[in-house]
Design an enzyme around this catalytic site. Structure first.
Site, PDB file in Angstrom:
ATOM      1  N   GLU A   1       0.835  -1.203   0.000  1.00 41.38           N
ATOM      2  CA  GLU A   1       0.000   0.000   0.000  1.00 41.38           C
ATOM      3  C   GLU A   1       0.870   1.253   0.000  1.00 41.38           C
ATOM      4  O   GLU A   1       0.528   2.260  -0.622  1.00 41.38           O
ATOM      5  CB  GLU A   1      -1.007  -0.047   1.155  1.00 41.38           C
ATOM      6  CG  GLU A   1      -2.005  -1.156   0.891  1.00 41.38           C
ATOM      7  CD  GLU A   1      -3.195  -1.213   1.826  1.00 41.38           C
ATOM      8  OE1 GLU A   1      -3.343  -0.354   2.708  1.00 41.38           O
ATOM      9  OE2 GLU A   1      -3.994  -2.159   1.660  1.00 41.38           O
ATOM     10  N   GLU A   2       2.017   1.189   0.678  1.00 43.11           N
ATOM     11  CA  GLU A   2       2.946   2.335   0.645  1.00 43.11           C
ATOM     12  C   GLU A   2       3.385   2.604  -0.795  1.00 43.11           C
ATOM     13  O   GLU A   2       3.441   3.752  -1.242  1.00 43.11           O
ATOM     14  CB  GLU A   2       4.166   2.029   1.529  1.00 43.11           C
ATOM     15  CG  GLU A   2       5.263   3.080   1.407  1.00 43.11           C
ATOM     16  CD  GLU A   2       6.357   2.963   2.473  1.00 43.11           C
ATOM     17  OE1 GLU A   2       6.153   2.251   3.481  1.00 43.11           O
ATOM     18  OE2 GLU A   2       7.409   3.592   2.301  1.00 43.11           O
ATOM     19  N   ARG A   3       3.669   1.539  -1.538  1.00 42.41           N
ATOM     20  CA  ARG A   3       4.182   1.714  -2.904  1.00 42.41           C
ATOM     21  C   ARG A   3       3.091   2.192  -3.854  1.00 42.41           C
ATOM     22  O   ARG A   3       3.337   3.021  -4.731  1.00 42.41           O
ATOM     23  CB  ARG A   3       4.849   0.413  -3.368  1.00 42.41           C
ATOM     24  CG  ARG A   3       6.149   0.208  -2.603  1.00 42.41           C
ATOM     25  CD  ARG A   3       6.788  -1.144  -2.718  1.00 42.41           C
ATOM     26  NE  ARG A   3       7.921  -1.182  -1.777  1.00 42.41           N
ATOM     27  CZ  ARG A   3       8.503  -2.279  -1.328  1.00 42.41           C
ATOM     28  NH1 ARG A   3       8.083  -3.466  -1.732  1.00 42.41           N
ATOM     29  NH2 ARG A   3       9.515  -2.205  -0.487  1.00 42.41           N
TER      30      ARG A   3
ATOM     31  N   CYS B   1       2.614   5.838  -3.145  1.00 40.60           N
ATOM     32  CA  CYS B   1       3.705   6.623  -3.746  1.00 40.60           C
ATOM     33  C   CYS B   1       3.397   6.895  -5.221  1.00 40.60           C
ATOM     34  O   CYS B   1       3.531   8.031  -5.704  1.00 40.60           O
ATOM     35  CB  CYS B   1       5.011   5.834  -3.584  1.00 40.60           C
ATOM     36  SG  CYS B   1       6.416   6.573  -4.392  1.00 40.60           S
TER      37      CYS B   1
END
Ligand code: FAD
Length: 392
Positions: free
Chosen positions: A241-243, A246
């Site tokens: 989810e972070e990627r 981003c």
């Protein structure tokens, strides 16, 4: 993925908050190298924007991940990278594992106030000696009665100087490096925590980035998220989810950078015409715009499959890789077209050039993404470097 009326309404609400409560202050916050996270998050929490895809039982809206993606994309309207990144840490980097695997008690204590915007969280994975090599981190927790005593260091931690708590990846036993780690919620006012340094950076100025020391910091074992020893796996899932965040949050800044450069090129006079009359400039900007649309399509597709419950490790890694590469290319090319004006500090293109450079490093460097892809494509063996630490 098609945005519905509801997605667009959420984006409008976010946009209004950005125009009224964030953008007027961005230049001052960049100069101060910090922004008032508690104040901004309280405003976002009151609008229900910090828990769109989090369970309703803890104050979230219970929507699917596409709404979080729509919010991430709208955050691109902030006229710097630091503030959106801090918000993304709260919504998509330090809370997904807590929401998914935390006990009810833990979610009431930490997730609900984070969604309400009453507290600021941070995610503590990287250390001075371990960034790409997540499995090699050295912070450790030993058991003492019903508690953990945590010692070690965390470096580069976004929000950490203002944060109320850290979701910390720490070794909770000896043993194989992929099975000896746990995610533990650590209140940042615990005795034994030292906020050792505010790290000065070339970009993302309004976001605070800290080096934090832990010396026998006592936290109850019930502050562990999910099962002991599963922290590495939970963090790898959380990284997806972070990627995606981003990638989604980069789209508007890339579009805006190109649009503002077109505007500039159309009014900049040279050689008896305008800069925009030069075919090289036209073709280059057209090509970059095409690349941004391709990144948008890739990001939406990854989001769609994620919403359907599929493993999107490969697509999320591709999107993250492409975001880093393309942000560098767009910012550098546009800065060149602005000439000396592009080399000035307050130009938005030069800010993207500085802030956007992080996309190839943070949350897994380009080479780590390539290492994951080499494995998912069956070129490299699982368990072999590079990128072994990010792919179990
Ligand atoms: C502004 C900022 C904010 C951050 N926020 C957070 C945060 O909130 N929480 C957190 O935990 N971390 C955070 N980080 C840390 C970030 O995730 C790490 O910097 C990143 O993972 C790279 O780790 P490293 O800096 O230790 O570089 P290293 O791991 O030392 O890698 C150095 C370089 O080596 C190359 N490399 C790495 N692996 C390979 C490979 N397999 N093959 C070939 N080359 C390779 C890459 O080019 C990489 O940039 C942040 C970093 C910055 C700069």
């Amino acid at each position: 993925m098609n945005y519905t009326h509801e997605h667009l309404e959420i984006q409008k609400t976010m946009r209004r908050f950005i125009d009224e409560r964030i953008n007027p202050h961005v230049d001052a916050w960049e100069a101060e190298e910090a922004f008032p996270a508690h104040e901004v998050f309280a405003g976002l929490g009151a609008l229900g924007l910090l828990g769109l895809n989090k369970p309703e039982a803890y104050g979230g809206a219970g929507l699917d991940y596409s709404y979080a993606m729509a919010l991430a994309e709208a955050l691109g309207h902030v006229r710097c990278g630091g503030v959106p990144m801090a918000i993304g840490v709260q919504t998509d980097m330090c809370t997904p594992a807590l929401a998914r695997f935390g006990s009810d008690e833990l979610r009431r204590e930490f997730l609900a106030p984070a969604i309400a915007g009453q507290t600021v969280g941070c995610i503590g994975v990287s250390e001075p000696g371990a960034g790409s090599d997540v499995a090699g981190l050295k912070s450790h927790a030993r058991k003492d009665g019903g508690d953990y005593l945590i010692s070690g260091q965390k470096m580069w931690i976004t929000n950490s100087l203002q944060a109320d708590w850290m979701c910390m990846l720490v070794n909770t036993s000896d043993g194989p490096v992929h099975r000896n780690k746990s995610l533990v919620m650590v209140p940042m006012d615990s005795p034994g925590i030292e906020k050792a340094q505010k790290i000065r950076k070339i970009g993302m100025h309004s976001s605070d980035t800290g080096l934090i020391y832990f010396d026998e910091v006592r936290v109850p074992q019930r502050y562990r998220i999910g099962e002991e020893g599963q922290g590495f796996v939970y963090q790898m899932q959380q990284f997806q989810e972070e990627r995606l965040w981003c990638a989604a949050s980069s789209l508007v800044p890339l579009d805006d950078c190109i649009a503002e450069t077109i505007e500039w090129a159309q009014q900049r006079k040279l050689f008896g015409g305008t800069l925009a009359d030069q075919q090289w400039v036209q073709f280059k900007l057209a090509e970059l715009k095409t690349e941004v649309e391709a990144l948008r399509a890739l990001t939406y597709r990854a989001c769609d499959l994620h919403v359907q419950g599929q493993d999107v490790t490969e697509l999320a890694s591709m999107a993250k890789l492409k975001t880093g590469r393309l942000t560098r290319e767009v910012a550098d090319t546009c800065l060149q077209f602005w000439g000396g004006m592009g080399f000035t500090w307050d130009n938005r293109v030069s800010r993207l050039y500085r802030d956007g450079r992080l996309a190839s490093i943070g949350g897994g460097a380009d080479e780590v993404m390539l290492g994951i892809l080499a494995k998912t494509m069956g070129i490299a063996k699982r368990g072999s470097p590079p990128g072994r630490s990010h792919c179990v």
